[in-house]
Structures are given as C-alpha cells and as structure tokens.
Design an enzyme around this catalytic site. Sequence first.
Site, PDB file in Angstrom:
ATOM      1  N   ARG A  45     -43.221 -55.304 -29.437  1.00  0.00           N
ATOM      2  CA  ARG A  45     -43.800 -54.584 -30.574  1.00  0.00           C
ATOM      3  C   ARG A  45     -42.678 -53.925 -31.390  1.00  0.00           C
ATOM      4  O   ARG A  45     -41.528 -53.929 -30.999  1.00  0.00           O
ATOM      5  CB  ARG A  45     -44.825 -53.549 -30.088  1.00  0.00           C
ATOM      6  CG  ARG A  45     -44.281 -52.713 -28.941  1.00  0.00           C
ATOM      7  CD  ARG A  45     -44.720 -51.318 -28.906  1.00  0.00           C
ATOM      8  NE  ARG A  45     -44.362 -50.571 -30.089  1.00  0.00           N
ATOM      9  CZ  ARG A  45     -43.133 -50.077 -30.336  1.00  0.00           C
ATOM     10  NH1 ARG A  45     -42.111 -50.273 -29.517  1.00  0.00           N
ATOM     11  NH2 ARG A  45     -42.904 -49.391 -31.436  1.00  0.00           N
ATOM     12  N   GLY A  46     -43.095 -53.305 -32.514  1.00  0.00           N
ATOM     13  CA  GLY A  46     -42.107 -52.714 -33.422  1.00  0.00           C
ATOM     14  C   GLY A  46     -41.770 -53.764 -34.473  1.00  0.00           C
ATOM     15  O   GLY A  46     -41.494 -54.931 -34.124  1.00  0.00           O
ATOM     16  N   ALA A  47     -41.800 -53.363 -35.749  1.00  0.00           N
ATOM     17  CA  ALA A  47     -41.690 -54.338 -36.838  1.00  0.00           C
ATOM     18  C   ALA A  47     -40.472 -55.269 -36.719  1.00  0.00           C
ATOM     19  O   ALA A  47     -40.621 -56.499 -36.712  1.00  0.00           O
ATOM     20  CB  ALA A  47     -41.705 -53.608 -38.171  1.00  0.00           C
ATOM     21  N   ARG A  88     -49.933 -60.610 -35.854  1.00  0.00           N
ATOM     22  CA  ARG A  88     -50.154 -59.246 -36.364  1.00  0.00           C
ATOM     23  C   ARG A  88     -49.903 -59.260 -37.878  1.00  0.00           C
ATOM     24  O   ARG A  88     -48.895 -59.803 -38.335  1.00  0.00           O
ATOM     25  CB  ARG A  88     -49.206 -58.233 -35.679  1.00  0.00           C
ATOM     26  CG  ARG A  88     -49.437 -58.151 -34.169  1.00  0.00           C
ATOM     27  CD  ARG A  88     -48.722 -56.978 -33.536  1.00  0.00           C
ATOM     28  NE  ARG A  88     -49.377 -55.719 -33.837  1.00  0.00           N
ATOM     29  CZ  ARG A  88     -48.834 -54.519 -33.585  1.00  0.00           C
ATOM     30  NH1 ARG A  88     -47.615 -54.435 -33.080  1.00  0.00           N
ATOM     31  NH2 ARG A  88     -49.500 -53.414 -33.845  1.00  0.00           N
ATOM     32  N   GLN A 193     -47.196 -44.966 -27.938  1.00  0.00           N
ATOM     33  CA  GLN A 193     -45.802 -45.450 -28.025  1.00  0.00           C
ATOM     34  C   GLN A 193     -44.802 -44.291 -27.984  1.00  0.00           C
ATOM     35  O   GLN A 193     -43.685 -44.444 -27.498  1.00  0.00           O
ATOM     36  CB  GLN A 193     -45.600 -46.258 -29.321  1.00  0.00           C
ATOM     37  CG  GLN A 193     -46.290 -47.607 -29.327  1.00  0.00           C
ATOM     38  CD  GLN A 193     -47.669 -47.536 -29.944  1.00  0.00           C
ATOM     39  OE1 GLN A 193     -48.336 -46.512 -29.880  1.00  0.00           O
ATOM     40  NE2 GLN A 193     -48.112 -48.623 -30.534  1.00  0.00           N
ATOM     41  N   ASP A 234     -43.475 -50.297 -41.160  1.00  0.00           N
ATOM     42  CA  ASP A 234     -43.842 -51.690 -40.886  1.00  0.00           C
ATOM     43  C   ASP A 234     -43.816 -52.544 -42.142  1.00  0.00           C
ATOM     44  O   ASP A 234     -43.640 -53.761 -42.070  1.00  0.00           O
ATOM     45  CB  ASP A 234     -45.216 -51.761 -40.219  1.00  0.00           C
ATOM     46  CG  ASP A 234     -45.076 -51.398 -38.751  1.00  0.00           C
ATOM     47  OD1 ASP A 234     -44.957 -50.199 -38.447  1.00  0.00           O
ATOM     48  OD2 ASP A 234     -45.015 -52.329 -37.926  1.00  0.00           O
ATOM     49  N   ASN A 244     -47.032 -47.555 -41.911  1.00  0.00           N
ATOM     50  CA  ASN A 244     -46.430 -47.316 -40.584  1.00  0.00           C
ATOM     51  C   ASN A 244     -47.551 -46.903 -39.634  1.00  0.00           C
ATOM     52  O   ASN A 244     -48.716 -46.781 -40.031  1.00  0.00           O
ATOM     53  CB  ASN A 244     -45.339 -46.242 -40.674  1.00  0.00           C
ATOM     54  CG  ASN A 244     -44.521 -46.165 -39.388  1.00  0.00           C
ATOM     55  OD1 ASN A 244     -44.031 -47.194 -38.901  1.00  0.00           O
ATOM     56  ND2 ASN A 244     -44.382 -44.995 -38.811  1.00  0.00           N
ATOM     57  N   LYS A 245     -47.183 -46.698 -38.383  1.00  0.00           N
ATOM     58  CA  LYS A 245     -48.158 -46.386 -37.339  1.00  0.00           C
ATOM     59  C   LYS A 245     -49.163 -45.335 -37.772  1.00  0.00           C
ATOM     60  O   LYS A 245     -48.789 -44.331 -38.392  1.00  0.00           O
ATOM     61  CB  LYS A 245     -47.399 -45.925 -36.084  1.00  0.00           C
ATOM     62  CG  LYS A 245     -48.254 -45.545 -34.902  1.00  0.00           C
ATOM     63  CD  LYS A 245     -49.239 -46.608 -34.494  1.00  0.00           C
ATOM     64  CE  LYS A 245     -48.625 -47.952 -34.189  1.00  0.00           C
ATOM     65  NZ  LYS A 245     -49.609 -49.050 -34.095  1.00  0.00           N
TER      66      LYS A 245
HETATM   67  O1  MRU Z   1     -48.044 -51.110 -33.192  1.00  0.00           O
HETATM   68  P1  MRU Z   1     -46.547 -50.983 -33.025  1.00  0.00           P
HETATM   69  O2  MRU Z   1     -46.163 -50.269 -31.784  1.00  0.00           O
HETATM   70  O3  MRU Z   1     -45.853 -52.295 -33.210  1.00  0.00           O
HETATM   71  O4  MRU Z   1     -46.134 -50.059 -34.256  1.00  0.00           O
HETATM   72  C1  MRU Z   1     -44.772 -49.812 -34.468  1.00  0.00           C
HETATM   73  C2  MRU Z   1     -44.524 -48.840 -35.552  1.00  0.00           C
HETATM   74  O5  MRU Z   1     -45.405 -48.437 -36.264  1.00  0.00           O
HETATM   75  C3  MRU Z   1     -43.109 -48.457 -35.794  1.00  0.00           C
HETATM   76  O6  MRU Z   1     -43.037 -47.156 -36.286  1.00  0.00           O
HETATM   77  C4  MRU Z   1     -42.533 -49.406 -36.843  1.00  0.00           C
HETATM   78  O7  MRU Z   1     -42.688 -50.733 -36.440  1.00  0.00           O
HETATM   79  C5  MRU Z   1     -41.118 -49.142 -37.116  1.00  0.00           C
HETATM   80  S1  MRU Z   1     -40.180 -49.737 -35.752  1.00  0.00           S
HETATM   81  C6  MRU Z   1     -38.609 -49.698 -35.911  1.00  0.00           C
END
Ligand code: MRU
Length: 340
Positions: A45-47, A88, A193, A234, A244-245
Amino acid sequence: MIKAIEWCGDSIRFIDQTKLPTEEVYLKTCDYTVIADAIRKLKIRGAPLIGIAAAYGAALAAVHFREGNLNSFSQQILRAIDELGSTRPTAVNLFWALERMKKVLHNGTDIEQTRKSIIDEAIRIHKEDEEMCRRIGENGAKLIPQTAAILTHCNTGALATGGEGTAQSVITTAHRQGKSIKVYADETRPLLQGARLTTWELMKHGMDVTLITDNMAAFLMQQKKIDIAITGADRIAANGDVANKIGTYNLALIAKHHGVPFYVAAPTSTIDPSIPSGDKIPIEERHKEEVTQGFGKRTAPEGVNVYSPAFDVTPFNLISAIITDQDVYKPPFNFSKLKK
Ligand code: MRU
C-alpha cells in the site's frame, strides 16, 4: 531502512503490511495476480509503492509468459497491466507507472528485448522513487524549525514508497539533521496505518513518537502542542487539491483554524495535471467490514449501513505548501514548470 518490496530477478519479495506490527512476514511470488491481490488487500500500500509494485507485476508477467510471438506476448502483458490497474482507483502513481510500462511494451521490437526493457523500466521506477524520497526529505526539512512537534496522518514512510518516504522522509531527514522532533501519529481509522505502521517505523528510527486517535488532533492543536501538520498524497490535481487518506481534510481544516502550517509531501509522480481539480479524482470505497469488524472483532451491529471512502480531498486553499522532489510549491499552486 525497511525494504517494502524487492525485485529478485524472476520473483518479487514484499512485506505483508496487514500483519504489522505484530508479525514481520515477507512473501515471495512469481505470479503477477498475487501482486494485484496484495495491492487490493493493502498488503502492499501507499501511493508510490503501489506504482512500483504494479510495474514489477508487469515485469513478472513478462518474465513468465514464454509462448507465442511478439504480438501475443504484448497482448498477455497488456492483460496483466489491465488487471494491475484495476486494483485501486485513487493513487495516480499506479497508472503513471503502468503507462510507462505500456510505452516500453509499445516500443518493443522482439520478445527478448521487450522482456528485458520491461524489467529495466520497473527497476528504474523503483530507483527513481528512492531518489525522489531523498530529495523530498531534503527539500522539506528546510521548512522544519530546530525544535518542532509534528502531527502526521496515515503512513508515508519506507513502507509506502521505494525509499525513505514522503512526509515521513521530511520528518526523518530533519531528525537526522539534529533537529529536535516530536511526532504525533494519527491512528488513521479504519485500517490504522498510523498506529500499526507509522509508529512502528518511527520507533525503529529511534524517534520520539506519540500515538493519538484521529479525533484528538483538534484538541492537541488547541493546547498548542502541534507546530506543523504534514501528510502524503495519493493524487494532486492541477490546481493543488490533494486526495489523501480519509481524515486528511479534517486535519487541514483544524490546522487552518489554529494557524498551524499544513504541508503535503509527494513525489512529482503523484501530480496529475490531467485532473483540473480535486472533485474529479476518483475516490475508492472500501468494504464495510473494514469499519464494522476491522481487526476481527465486531464493533457495530450486524446489518448496519456503512459508507467507507478510503480517501478525501483537501482543497488547495488549506495547504501551506506542497513539497516535492523538484520544488516546494506555495499557493496559488502552478505545476506548469514540472518536469515529468
Ligand atoms: O490506503 P493506503 O494505506 O494505501 O493510503 C495511503 C495514503 O493515503 C498515504 O498517505 C499516501 O499514499 C501517501 S504515501 C507516501
């Protein structure tokens, strides 16, 4: 530094992030569908990391499809790319990386050369992200005073990227520079997270980190306990709106109210100039079970209606600066000089 993903020549090794922080489990696979499934289930996970993983997924497909001519080989890789791209919808890094893979495929002249070029491109995407993380850290650390209490949301560290992180790289770089940093990590409902991953990573860095639940942030700001809020992204629209999240928008609003600078840190691969404003960014909705029985225990009545957007959009006018590997952008945001 934790390596969230590694290319092993004909397979991929990655850490299963759903098992953290109680178990450090690494999985290895030769099958791109396992990577697609891992992205869907947030094992990866994470963009930036899902972009890297998808590129490696396409490389796995290239390594393991052995039959046919260049045309059928290309069709098979394109099918793999489509599947990886369907995992996603919000983080643009996924589509950005897969577009690069498609371009390489399109320019292929024979199977062997194309296979090699696809693998090389995936490795390049990974290496570039590592370098972008380093530059984000350097650019962002200049905004951090000698002593600072920093609030962050979700996870933006090595677990979310190919390097040291985005927002987290700013924090750890400032710490390495000898600044006195206290971090408050939002728990980040519903999948935690922040609680599971960010505190785990920052404790490994030997940093001063305190976990809070998301609904405590306003009170901490009212108590003047927070100097800076910083998150990742993201997808960033052309006008500077940031997806973002879920919970990031709340944070930006309360930061504005309390006069706390709100920074976003992201690689340039997260900027999507084709999207004029945040309302056009597709927002993923997750399964209701993640809210009603997230970690095995039911916490809401059976049959209750649930709405679970995984991301929100923070309007650009709430953002003090967007820190990237190339530059620190201040409002009004204009990314026209961006090199992609
Ligand atoms: O659903 P996730 O855990 O993939 O969400 C991740 C986020 O929202 C992070 O803040 C974002 O991807 C930036 S990561 C460097």
